[in-house]
Design a protein around this motif. Structure first.
Motif, PDB file in Angstrom:
ATOM      1  N   SER A 159       0.840  -1.195   0.000  1.00 40.36           N
ATOM      2  CA  SER A 159       0.000   0.000   0.000  1.00 40.36           C
ATOM      3  C   SER A 159       0.879   1.250   0.000  1.00 40.36           C
ATOM      4  O   SER A 159       2.106   1.168   0.022  1.00 40.36           O
ATOM      5  CB  SER A 159      -0.919   0.007   1.226  1.00 40.36           C
ATOM      6  N   GLU A 160       0.229   2.391  -0.011  1.00 50.05           N
ATOM      7  CA  GLU A 160       0.950   3.662  -0.012  1.00 50.05           C
ATOM      8  C   GLU A 160       0.912   4.329   1.355  1.00 50.05           C
ATOM      9  O   GLU A 160       1.119   5.530   1.464  1.00 50.05           O
ATOM     10  CB  GLU A 160       0.361   4.577  -1.086  1.00 50.05           C
ATOM     11  N   ARG A 161       0.642   3.550   2.387  1.00 45.33           N
ATOM     12  CA  ARG A 161       0.588   4.097   3.742  1.00 45.33           C
ATOM     13  C   ARG A 161       1.311   3.151   4.696  1.00 45.33           C
ATOM     14  O   ARG A 161       1.480   1.978   4.409  1.00 45.33           O
ATOM     15  CB  ARG A 161      -0.866   4.289   4.184  1.00 45.33           C
ATOM     16  N   THR A 162       1.731   3.698   5.832  1.00 47.35           N
ATOM     17  CA  THR A 162       2.382   2.883   6.850  1.00 47.35           C
ATOM     18  C   THR A 162       1.340   2.045   7.568  1.00 47.35           C
ATOM     19  O   THR A 162       0.222   2.513   7.825  1.00 47.35           O
ATOM     20  CB  THR A 162       3.123   3.793   7.851  1.00 47.35           C
ATOM     21  N   MET A 163       1.689   0.805   7.872  1.00 49.64           N
ATOM     22  CA  MET A 163       0.786  -0.101   8.583  1.00 49.64           C
ATOM     23  C   MET A 163       1.408  -0.495   9.914  1.00 49.64           C
ATOM     24  O   MET A 163       2.626  -0.635  10.005  1.00 49.64           O
ATOM     25  CB  MET A 163       0.527  -1.364   7.765  1.00 49.64           C
TER      26      MET A 163
ATOM     27  N   GLN B  89       2.692  -8.496  18.160  1.00 47.41           N
ATOM     28  CA  GLN B  89       2.860  -7.190  17.514  1.00 47.41           C
ATOM     29  C   GLN B  89       4.081  -7.254  16.602  1.00 47.41           C
ATOM     30  O   GLN B  89       5.176  -7.586  17.057  1.00 47.41           O
ATOM     31  CB  GLN B  89       3.055  -6.120  18.595  1.00 47.41           C
ATOM     32  N   LEU B  90       3.893  -6.958  15.321  1.00 46.22           N
ATOM     33  CA  LEU B  90       5.009  -6.968  14.371  1.00 46.22           C
ATOM     34  C   LEU B  90       5.612  -5.583  14.191  1.00 46.22           C
ATOM     35  O   LEU B  90       6.707  -5.447  13.660  1.00 46.22           O
ATOM     36  CB  LEU B  90       4.558  -7.512  13.012  1.00 46.22           C
ATOM     37  N   GLY B  91       4.868  -4.554  14.570  1.00 51.69           N
ATOM     38  CA  GLY B  91       5.370  -3.185  14.460  1.00 51.69           C
ATOM     39  C   GLY B  91       4.942  -2.510  13.179  1.00 51.69           C
ATOM     40  O   GLY B  91       4.127  -3.025  12.418  1.00 51.69           O
ATOM     41  N   LYS B  92       5.519  -1.354  12.954  1.00 50.72           N
ATOM     42  CA  LYS B  92       5.160  -0.538  11.790  1.00 50.72           C
ATOM     43  C   LYS B  92       5.930  -0.992  10.561  1.00 50.72           C
ATOM     44  O   LYS B  92       7.105  -1.328  10.627  1.00 50.72           O
ATOM     45  CB  LYS B  92       5.434   0.929  12.091  1.00 50.72           C
ATOM     46  N   LEU B  93       5.226  -0.995   9.423  1.00 52.98           N
ATOM     47  CA  LEU B  93       5.812  -1.383   8.144  1.00 52.98           C
ATOM     48  C   LEU B  93       5.518  -0.262   7.154  1.00 52.98           C
ATOM     49  O   LEU B  93       4.361   0.002   6.837  1.00 52.98           O
ATOM     50  CB  LEU B  93       5.220  -2.714   7.684  1.00 52.98           C
ATOM     51  N   THR B  94       6.560   0.414   6.686  1.00 56.89           N
ATOM     52  CA  THR B  94       6.395   1.539   5.771  1.00 56.89           C
ATOM     53  C   THR B  94       6.041   1.044   4.363  1.00 56.89           C
ATOM     54  O   THR B  94       6.264  -0.123   4.038  1.00 56.89           O
ATOM     55  CB  THR B  94       7.683   2.385   5.726  1.00 56.89           C
ATOM     56  N   PRO B  95       5.515   1.923   3.505  1.00 60.20           N
ATOM     57  CA  PRO B  95       5.157   1.514   2.144  1.00 60.20           C
ATOM     58  C   PRO B  95       6.354   0.925   1.389  1.00 60.20           C
ATOM     59  O   PRO B  95       7.450   1.480   1.402  1.00 60.20           O
ATOM     60  CB  PRO B  95       4.691   2.818   1.492  1.00 60.20           C
ATOM     61  N   GLY B  96       6.146  -0.230   0.767  1.00 57.19           N
ATOM     62  CA  GLY B  96       7.189  -0.901  -0.002  1.00 57.19           C
ATOM     63  C   GLY B  96       8.169  -1.705   0.832  1.00 57.19           C
ATOM     64  O   GLY B  96       8.989  -2.431   0.286  1.00 57.19           O
ATOM     65  N   ALA B  97       8.099  -1.588   2.153  1.00 55.20           N
ATOM     66  CA  ALA B  97       9.038  -2.308   3.021  1.00 55.20           C
ATOM     67  C   ALA B  97       8.576  -3.740   3.239  1.00 55.20           C
ATOM     68  O   ALA B  97       7.399  -4.058   3.107  1.00 55.20           O
ATOM     69  CB  ALA B  97       9.170  -1.582   4.354  1.00 55.20           C
ATOM     70  N   SER B  98       9.537  -4.602   3.599  1.00 49.91           N
ATOM     71  CA  SER B  98       9.261  -6.016   3.859  1.00 49.91           C
ATOM     72  C   SER B  98       9.887  -6.413   5.173  1.00 49.91           C
ATOM     73  O   SER B  98      10.819  -5.774   5.652  1.00 49.91           O
ATOM     74  CB  SER B  98       9.853  -6.900   2.760  1.00 49.91           C
ATOM     75  N   LEU B  99       9.355  -7.500   5.734  1.00 54.15           N
ATOM     76  CA  LEU B  99       9.984  -8.095   6.905  1.00 54.15           C
ATOM     77  C   LEU B  99       9.894  -9.604   6.797  1.00 54.15           C
ATOM     78  O   LEU B  99       8.947 -10.147   6.232  1.00 54.15           O
ATOM     79  CB  LEU B  99       9.374  -7.590   8.215  1.00 54.15           C
TER      80      LEU B  99
END
Length: 194
Positions: free
Chosen positions: A110-114, A135-145
């Motif tokens: 997406s284009e928003r932080t989750m 809790q996995l935390g915040k994931l910025t747009p285009g980022a992966s974990l």
């Protein structure tokens, strides 16, 4: 007719050359995947519709050349929605009732932080080991974990990995992931107990 489906430096499944007799047919199935540098950028391939064309060249047993070139192949790139979940590591075969490790990759398309929370729901034969509601935390747009997880199966046969839920706490939206992949579960002992 002589067929060679080789790229430079690669060998065909059928050897260096294969022959077709008159009226014979052969079918090939190809799986196209984007290059790693494009696959990592989730938004880059969203609008891609032209994926290339096939260029087929052959030679008859008398040495005559033939060629078939298709027009541009059209294909919509798969829509992943807001979050893409893929399995990076999973064994092909595991033992019955023995834990095994998998590694999931979660990508924010997406284009928003989750802000993500992961829940693991046990299924009929697939059981998750670990803490659900993590809790996995915040994931910025285009980022992966990368997310290592442990699973075990209570039934033999081909079992489907299912039961992962990701919730974006910002929008209170839950994404369900079932039938992520399959694993073959075998009994490690040759007895009547299995």
């Amino acid at each position: 007719m002589l067929i060679s489906n080789l790229s430079p430096g690669r060998e065909s499944t059928f050897g260096k050359m294969s022959y077709l007799q008159p009226m014979d047919t052969r079918q090939y199935l190809y799986c196209l995947k984007p290059k790693t540098e494009y696959a990592e950028k989730a938004g880059v391939i969203k609008g891609v519709t032209v994926i290339g064309k096939l260029d087929i060249v052959w030679k008859t047993n008398l040495g005559e050349k033939g060629r078939l070139q298709t027009s541009q192949l059209q294909r919509m790139a798969p829509g992943y929605g807001d979050i893409r979940l893929s399995l990076e590591v999973i064994p092909d075969t595991v033992n019955l009732e023995e834990p095994f490790d998998i590694v999931c990759k979660i990508t924010n398309c997406s284009e928003r932080t989750m802000d993500l929370v992961m829940e693991m729901c046990n299924m009929r034969s697939i059981h998750w080991c670990g803490i659900s509601g993590r809790q996995l935390g915040k994931l910025t747009p285009g980022a992966s974990l990368l997310l290592p997880l442990t699973v075990f199966s209570s039934e033999q046969g081909l079992q489907s990995i299912s039961g992962l839920r990701l919730t974006d706490t910002f929008l209170k939206r839950t994404y369900e992931y079932d039938d992520i992949a399959q694993v073959c579960v075998v009994c490690p002992f040759m007895s009547n107990e299995c």
